[in-house]
Design a protein around this motif. Structure first.
Motif, PDB file in Angstrom:
ATOM      1  N   SER A 119      -8.917  14.630  -6.473  1.00 58.51           N
ATOM      2  CA  SER A 119      -8.427  13.689  -5.530  1.00 58.51           C
ATOM      3  C   SER A 119      -7.510  12.761  -6.448  1.00 58.51           C
ATOM      4  CB  SER A 119      -9.373  13.001  -4.478  1.00 58.51           C
ATOM      5  OG  SER A 119     -10.096  12.317  -5.524  1.00 58.51           O
ATOM      6  N   ASN A 134      -2.500   8.417  -1.276  1.00 59.30           N
ATOM      7  CA  ASN A 134      -3.708   9.033  -1.464  1.00 59.30           C
ATOM      8  C   ASN A 134      -3.540  10.617  -1.238  1.00 59.30           C
ATOM      9  OD1 ASN A 134      -5.467   7.149  -2.388  1.00 59.30           O
ATOM     10  ND2 ASN A 134      -5.371   6.456  -0.454  1.00 59.30           N
ATOM     11  N   THR A 135      -3.897  11.506  -2.197  1.00 58.21           N
ATOM     12  CA  THR A 135      -3.981  13.007  -1.657  1.00 58.21           C
ATOM     13  C   THR A 135      -5.114  13.595  -2.261  1.00 58.21           C
ATOM     14  OG1 THR A 135      -2.717  14.947  -1.673  1.00 58.21           O
ATOM     15  CG2 THR A 135      -2.492  13.610  -3.782  1.00 58.21           C
ATOM     16  N   SER A 136      -5.622  14.597  -1.831  1.00 51.64           N
ATOM     17  CA  SER A 136      -6.572  15.317  -2.230  1.00 51.64           C
ATOM     18  C   SER A 136      -6.426  16.894  -2.437  1.00 51.64           C
ATOM     19  CB  SER A 136      -8.079  15.425  -1.290  1.00 51.64           C
ATOM     20  OG  SER A 136      -8.959  15.974  -1.631  1.00 51.64           O
ATOM     21  N   ASN A 138      -8.810  18.903  -2.804  1.00 50.53           N
ATOM     22  CA  ASN A 138     -10.100  19.463  -2.263  1.00 50.53           C
ATOM     23  C   ASN A 138     -10.020  20.753  -1.369  1.00 50.53           C
ATOM     24  OD1 ASN A 138     -12.790  20.063  -1.775  1.00 50.53           O
ATOM     25  ND2 ASN A 138     -13.488  17.907  -1.897  1.00 50.53           N
TER      26      ASN A 138
END
Lengths: 163, 135
Positions: A119, A134-136, A138
């Motif tokens: 992330s 914010n980035t993920s 996942n």
């Protein structure tokens, strides 16, 4: 008088050959300049050979000449063997690119595997202003988000129908 | 005494000159500027550094008293430098003995040859094993 000059020529050639041979020997052992040592090595052999032929004609002492010739030959052989050493190392070096490629591919795969669950958070501050992204990456999160989007009602109310 | 009739003395004088040239080369060229004219042929051909790479740097650093850096440039630099330094002293000392003690010249020359060969083998031992290992 003439014979003395001839004797001196043989002796001088012997001294020159011996000095050249000794320097060649020291150079030949050092890998960095070992290959170059073949040139003074040949010079030493030639000088000693010419001196020996002079000595044979005038029947003068040959000790220094023989020493110069032997050391010159041995030094030239050592210098020549440096070619084989270089060849062997170059052969080994050729195998390296393939191994390096393998290692790089392995690392690349591992990094990609790790990044699957990574992330990323980026914060930019300029005075009072603050931006946070914010980035993920996942995989599970992405699948869940996709499913949520699919379940959502995508029908947009048309103003014309309402009328 | 005529030098022409004494090959041993001529050889000693010339070798002293050669060793002094090596020392001057190491003093003149700076390890910080890295402006050495002699580059490793071995490395150029193979792309791999050899056992004697960094020897010029090492000699220059030893002569400047930076022994730790000299050791880092070439592990065997100090040993080879000591060989040359000892040879310089030996050439001068043996020449003086040769002139002074005329009765023991033969013994002196034999001692010189054996001593020099032994010193050479000790100083260049690693270079020989490198040569044997790869040939």
């Amino acid at each position: 008088m003439e014979e003395e000059v001839k004797n001196n020529t043989g002796q001088n050639l012997g001294i020159a050959a011996l000095i050249t041979a000794i320097i060649t020997f020291v150079l030949a052992v050092i890998p960095c300049v070992g290959l170059m040592a073949i040139i003074p090595g040949i010079i030493a052999i030639v000088l000693a050979s010419v001196g020996l032929s002079h000595a044979a004609k005038t029947d003068s002492p040959r000790g220094v000449l023989v020493a110069g010739l032997i050391i010159g030959i041995v030094a030239s052989l050592i210098s020549f063997s440096q070619i084989f050493v270089a060849g062997k190392i170059a052969e080994k070096a050729d195998k390296w690119p393939g191994r390096i490629e393998e290692i790089v591919t392995d690392i690349q795969d591992k990094v990609l595997e790790d990044l699957e669950d990574a992330s990323v958070s980026i914060k930019i501050e300029s005075g009072d202003e603050k931006i946070e992204i914010n980035t993920s990456a996942n995989k599970k999160d992405l699948i869940e988000k996709l499913e949520e989007l699919e379940e959502e009602d995508t029908v947009v109310a048309d103003t014309l129908d309402q009328e | 005494m005529k030098f022409k009739k004494k090959p041993y003395l001529i050889i000693n004088i010339v070798l002293t000159g050669v060793i002094l040239l090596v020392m001057i080369y190491s003093i003149v060229f700076s390890p910080d500027k890295d402006d050495y004219p002699v580059t490793c042929i071995h490395e150029k051909l193979t792309g791999e550094p050899c056992v004697s790479c960094g020897l010029s740097h090492s000699f220059s650093l030893i002569l400047r008293g930076r022994f730790n850096e000299a050791y880092q440039w070439n592990v065997y630099g100090m040993r080879v430098f000591l060989f040359f330094a000892l040879q310089l002293i030996m050439r001068i000392a043996f020449s003086l003995f040769y002139v002074r003690f005329t009765n023991t010249r033969k013994q002196l020359m034999i001692m010189d040859i054996i001593g020099s060969i032994l010193l050479f083998l000790i100083a260049f031992r690693q270079f020989f094993s490198y040569l044997i290992h790869y040939s």
